[in-house]
Design a protein around this motif. Sequence first.
Motif, PDB file in Angstrom:
ATOM      1  N   UNK A   1       0.831  -1.207   0.000  1.00 15.77           N
ATOM      2  CA  UNK A   1       0.000   0.000   0.000  1.00 15.77           C
ATOM      3  C   UNK A   1       0.865   1.256   0.000  1.00 15.77           C
ATOM      4  N   UNK A   2       1.954   1.236   0.756  1.00 14.34           N
ATOM      5  CA  UNK A   2       2.846   2.385   0.799  1.00 14.34           C
ATOM      6  C   UNK A   2       3.530   2.594  -0.553  1.00 14.34           C
ATOM      7  N   UNK A   3       3.947   1.515  -1.192  1.00 14.11           N
ATOM      8  CA  UNK A   3       4.585   1.624  -2.507  1.00 14.11           C
ATOM      9  C   UNK A   3       3.633   2.271  -3.515  1.00 14.11           C
ATOM     10  N   UNK A   4       2.368   1.853  -3.473  1.00 13.27           N
ATOM     11  CA  UNK A   4       1.374   2.442  -4.382  1.00 13.27           C
ATOM     12  C   UNK A   4       1.139   3.923  -4.066  1.00 13.27           C
ATOM     13  N   UNK A   5       1.117   4.266  -2.783  1.00 14.10           N
ATOM     14  CA  UNK A   5       0.911   5.661  -2.380  1.00 14.10           C
ATOM     15  C   UNK A   5       2.091   6.531  -2.818  1.00 14.10           C
ATOM     16  N   UNK A   6       3.291   5.996  -2.727  1.00 11.91           N
ATOM     17  CA  UNK A   6       4.464   6.750  -3.182  1.00 11.91           C
ATOM     18  C   UNK A   6       4.368   7.062  -4.670  1.00 11.91           C
TER      19      UNK A   6
ATOM     20  N   UNK B   1       1.476  13.110  -8.598  1.00 13.98           N
ATOM     21  CA  UNK B   1       0.884  14.394  -8.240  1.00 13.98           C
ATOM     22  C   UNK B   1       1.927  15.509  -8.260  1.00 13.98           C
ATOM     23  N   UNK B   2       3.066  15.256  -7.633  1.00 15.74           N
ATOM     24  CA  UNK B   2       4.065  16.318  -7.514  1.00 15.74           C
ATOM     25  C   UNK B   2       4.806  16.557  -8.821  1.00 15.74           C
TER      26      UNK B   2
ATOM     27  N   UNK C   1       3.191  17.095 -11.447  1.00 19.39           N
ATOM     28  CA  UNK C   1       2.312  18.049 -12.115  1.00 19.39           C
ATOM     29  C   UNK C   1       2.657  19.473 -11.691  1.00 19.39           C
ATOM     30  N   UNK C   2       2.722  20.363 -12.657  1.00 14.27           N
ATOM     31  CA  UNK C   2       3.044  21.754 -12.340  1.00 14.27           C
ATOM     32  C   UNK C   2       1.887  22.461 -11.642  1.00 14.27           C
ATOM     33  N   UNK C   3       0.704  21.872 -11.679  1.00 12.66           N
ATOM     34  CA  UNK C   3      -0.458  22.503 -11.058  1.00 12.66           C
ATOM     35  C   UNK C   3      -0.565  22.213  -9.567  1.00 12.66           C
ATOM     36  N   UNK C   4       0.254  21.304  -9.060  1.00 16.32           N
ATOM     37  CA  UNK C   4       0.199  20.922  -7.648  1.00 16.32           C
ATOM     38  C   UNK C   4       1.397  21.522  -6.921  1.00 16.32           C
ATOM     39  N   UNK C   5       1.133  22.278  -5.870  1.00 19.78           N
ATOM     40  CA  UNK C   5       2.184  22.851  -5.037  1.00 19.78           C
ATOM     41  C   UNK C   5       2.600  21.810  -3.999  1.00 19.78           C
ATOM     42  N   UNK C   6       3.805  21.284  -4.130  1.00 18.35           N
ATOM     43  CA  UNK C   6       4.251  20.199  -3.252  1.00 18.35           C
ATOM     44  C   UNK C   6       4.323  20.642  -1.799  1.00 18.35           C
ATOM     45  N   UNK C   7       4.707  21.891  -1.550  1.00 21.00           N
ATOM     46  CA  UNK C   7       4.779  22.375  -0.176  1.00 21.00           C
ATOM     47  C   UNK C   7       3.402  22.451   0.473  1.00 21.00           C
ATOM     48  N   UNK C   8       2.418  22.945  -0.255  1.00 24.14           N
ATOM     49  CA  UNK C   8       1.051  23.007   0.283  1.00 24.14           C
ATOM     50  C   UNK C   8       0.495  21.604   0.510  1.00 24.14           C
ATOM     51  N   UNK C   9       0.808  20.700  -0.426  1.00 24.79           N
ATOM     52  CA  UNK C   9       0.363  19.311  -0.271  1.00 24.79           C
ATOM     53  C   UNK C   9       0.978  18.699   0.980  1.00 24.79           C
TER      54      UNK C   9
ATOM     55  N   UNK D   1      -7.121  15.114  -0.893  1.00 24.56           N
ATOM     56  CA  UNK D   1      -8.241  14.233  -0.546  1.00 24.56           C
ATOM     57  C   UNK D   1      -8.222  12.971  -1.410  1.00 24.56           C
ATOM     58  N   UNK D   2      -7.934  13.130  -2.691  1.00 25.76           N
ATOM     59  CA  UNK D   2      -7.874  11.967  -3.585  1.00 25.76           C
ATOM     60  C   UNK D   2      -6.752  11.021  -3.179  1.00 25.76           C
ATOM     61  N   UNK D   3      -5.609  11.586  -2.783  1.00 28.11           N
ATOM     62  CA  UNK D   3      -4.477  10.755  -2.375  1.00 28.11           C
ATOM     63  C   UNK D   3      -4.822   9.947  -1.135  1.00 28.11           C
ATOM     64  N   UNK D   4      -5.427  10.595  -0.150  1.00 29.09           N
ATOM     65  CA  UNK D   4      -5.810   9.887   1.082  1.00 29.09           C
ATOM     66  C   UNK D   4      -6.884   8.849   0.782  1.00 29.09           C
ATOM     67  N   UNK D   5      -7.841   9.189  -0.072  1.00 26.42           N
ATOM     68  CA  UNK D   5      -8.892   8.232  -0.424  1.00 26.42           C
ATOM     69  C   UNK D   5      -8.292   6.993  -1.080  1.00 26.42           C
ATOM     70  N   UNK D   6      -7.308   7.200  -1.946  1.00 22.59           N
ATOM     71  CA  UNK D   6      -6.641   6.058  -2.570  1.00 22.59           C
ATOM     72  C   UNK D   6      -5.914   5.204  -1.556  1.00 22.59           C
TER      73      UNK D   6
END
Length: 271
Positions: A8-13, A19-20, A22-30, A78-83
């Motif tokens: 599960x951790x490997x899939x989450x990584x 996600x990170x 993507x230029x539309x996602x701010x890694x620090x805010x995430x 939210x999508x990441x946690x749901x996954x």
Amino acid sequence: MHGASREALAAARERLDALTDSTSVDAGSLADELAAVTALLHREVSLRRVLTDPAQAGEAKAELAQRLLGTQVSGPAADLVAGMVRSRWSQSRDLVDALEELADTADLTAAQKAGRLDNVEDELFRFGRIVSSNTELRAALTNRSATTSAKGELLRSLLGGRADVTTERLVTRLVTVPRGRSLESGLESLSRLAADRRDRMVAVVTSAVPLSDTQKQRLGAALAKVYGRPMHLNLDVDPEVLGGIRVQVGDEVINGSIADRLEDAGRRLAS
């Protein structure tokens, strides 16, 4: 982690990397959002157990996570946690440990994108050395009766304006919300995560005198050949080492001179 949790951790990584990237996602805010979810699930044990209950359908747990977090964090978080809650976890605590790792990784990714990852790695190492050599500072940072705000203020006085903002964020989270970890083990984990961002290993090198740039390059190249991966050197000076050096890579410790180590590297490559 073992079994289902490791998978599960490997899939989450992988989802975090996607996600990170993507230029539309701010890694620090995430990172901030994932840290907030980590704190929530660490505090709310019953909720954590519901979200990791193997008897419940994965989709039902994901929908619950979305309902709880949808208005509190961004869509990507939210999508990441749901996954993650769709996956099976061997222990409920493993989910929180994984979220904490992802939060730290997101912060390190932000530093990497900004070209500051090397500075963060070096600062984490130096801070660990300072703490290990200063018993009063370590006692203050690990004092269970001290308030979170007091510890945070102490860290701001130590690191504010002197260290990279990512270093300060990572160390502050570790000190104020240790979750049962020792300060030393937490700093070691952060250093490993930082090294993993570049798919390289960390060698802690202790020498009697500072190594020259040429010596560092040669040692790094020799260790990379031995271990088959790029090597980041964390350098420390200790006069008691005399004319030799001490190299620690993971659990392996090598004592001897640079010449002895390079000779040993040649023997290992030839075998």
